[in-house]
Design an enzyme around this catalytic site. Structure first.
Site, PDB file in Angstrom:
ATOM      1  NE  ARG A  20      -1.188   2.586   2.789  1.00  0.00           N
ATOM      2  CZ  ARG A  20      -0.654   3.716   3.231  1.00  0.00           C
ATOM      3  NH1 ARG A  20      -0.567   4.766   2.430  1.00  0.00           N
ATOM      4  NH2 ARG A  20      -0.183   3.797   4.455  1.00  0.00           N
ATOM      5  CG  ASP A  21       3.533   4.020   3.123  1.00  0.00           C
ATOM      6  OD1 ASP A  21       4.078   4.704   2.253  1.00  0.00           O
ATOM      7  OD2 ASP A  21       3.515   4.347   4.319  1.00  0.00           O
ATOM      8  CG  HIS A 214       3.689   4.464   9.341  1.00  0.00           C
ATOM      9  ND1 HIS A 214       3.139   3.517   8.501  1.00  0.00           N
ATOM     10  CD2 HIS A 214       4.366   5.313   8.528  1.00  0.00           C
ATOM     11  CE1 HIS A 214       3.454   3.798   7.243  1.00  0.00           C
ATOM     12  NE2 HIS A 214       4.209   4.891   7.236  1.00  0.00           N
ATOM     13  CG  HIS A 216       8.330   7.656   6.788  1.00  0.00           C
ATOM     14  ND1 HIS A 216       7.873   8.402   5.740  1.00  0.00           N
ATOM     15  CD2 HIS A 216       7.435   6.657   6.947  1.00  0.00           C
ATOM     16  CE1 HIS A 216       6.742   7.875   5.277  1.00  0.00           C
ATOM     17  NE2 HIS A 216       6.453   6.823   6.000  1.00  0.00           N
ATOM     18  CB  CYS A 247      11.715  10.186   1.460  1.00  0.00           C
ATOM     19  SG  CYS A 247      11.331  11.875   1.900  1.00  0.00           S
ATOM     20  CG  ASN A 256       7.120   3.438   4.262  1.00  0.00           C
ATOM     21  OD1 ASN A 256       6.472   4.043   5.106  1.00  0.00           O
ATOM     22  ND2 ASN A 256       6.747   3.360   2.989  1.00  0.00           N
TER      23      ASN A 256
END
Ligand code: ZN
Length: 317
Positions: A20-21, A214, A216, A247, A256
């Site tokens: 997903r992410d 969550h 990063h 990113c 992530n």
């Protein structure tokens, strides 16, 4: 500080968010067949919770046009939690219809990010959460509703996000019926001291409704932040295989947290993840096959496992 209510067993749940992410952050669209092979490999590695896609209109996010099919396939694996993101009630309706076990809704802690991202105030998003919970209660009472509070540690638009805002909003989401409220470092601005403070307050405020971290790795602090969260009692961690979802603000750094590195850290510490690292590394092949040329990350995959590696406490290595 003395963290309260920390589960006694040394085990964590790694929630894999790559499909997903990760996939929604890259330009290319992974063919459905490759997505299914990749998810199969993630399950084979021992991941028990996978966020498989996003229920958003295909015209906005063509990468996710096949999400219902991907959910259907993931559901054929017994014993895993199939999770999907829905930005609103309409998305949640489609997610429930597809049969997901868990829906996650993004709610921005930053007022500016909320307006820019979903064109709604934070309070309006809390009402959206309430509507989704009502729908869930009526149609699929067994399904969990999670809120991920994005920009909880800082925002590229408004800069710092007051910690009181984060805790206030988390309380509202729980009051609206969310089963879990986690905190997301969407912008990669978190530091370990801040992570300790905020998760300690979150757990004091929400008890067992306090959810996942969550994190990063934008500025290289992803693992440090996960460890800080672990130290104050967090036991669910989002991560992305190969750190997929690079990113744009930090070329060469992953967005992530890299699942392989996170699993290595916990297993090396003797904390059980249930994940077999050899098989996890093998799950990079179907990811790369489905997204040729896309950079993927990970220090552990580059260095390899240490000689004689066997995860502490397990024979699974
Ligand atoms: Zn992320």
């Amino acid at each position: 500080m003395t963290p309260m209510n920390i589960p006694p067993r040394d085990a964590v749940l790694i929630s894999e968010v790559g499909p997903r992410d990760g996939l929604q952050s890259v330009k290319a669209t992974m063919p459905t067949a490759d997505k299914l092979r990749w998810i199969d490999a993630l399950v084979a590695a021992g991941l028990r919770e996978i966020e498989v896609g996003s229920f958003v209109p295909a015209r906005l996010l063509p990468q996710m046009a096949d999400v219902s099919e991907v959910v259907r396939h993931a559901l054929t694996h017994p014993g895993i939690t199939v999770m999907a993101l829905a930005p609103n009630l309409q998305g949640a309706q489609a997610a429930l219809a597809a049969g997901v076990h868990k829906v996650t809704l993004p709610v921005s802690a930053s007022a500016a990010h909320s307006l820019a991202n979903v064109r709604k105030t934070r309070e309006a998003m809390v009402e959206e959460v309430r509507s989704v919970v009502r729908l869930r209660d009526a149609q699929a009472p067994g399904v969990l509703v999670e809120v991920g509070l994005s920009t909880a540690f800082g925002c590229t638009l408004q800069g710092s996000v007051p910690e009181d805002d984060v805790i206030w909003l988390a309380g509202l989401c729980a009051e609206a019926g969310a089963d879990e409220v986690g905190l997301s470092d969407t912008t990669g601005m978190a530091n370990p001291a801040q992570v300790r403070r905020l998760f300690t307050r979150l757990r004091a405020e929400l008890g067992d409704r306090a959810g996942a971290a969550h994190m990063h790795n934008t500025r290289g602090l992803g693992l440090a932040n996960c460890l800080a969260a672990y130290d104050v009692g967090v036991r669910t961690f989002d991560a992305s295989l190969g750190g997929l979802g690079g990113c744009p603000y930090a070329p060469g750094a992953s967005g992530n947290v890299v699942t392989e590195d996170l699993v290595f850290m916990f297993e090396a510490m003797g904390v059980d993840t249930g994940v077999n690292l050899h098989r996890l590394m093998a799950a990079r092949a179907p990811l790369q096959a489905g997204l040729p040329g896309e950079p993927i990350y990970g220090m552990t995959p580059e260095a390899g496992l240490p000689k004689g590696w066997a995860a502490a406490g397990t024979a699974s290595g």
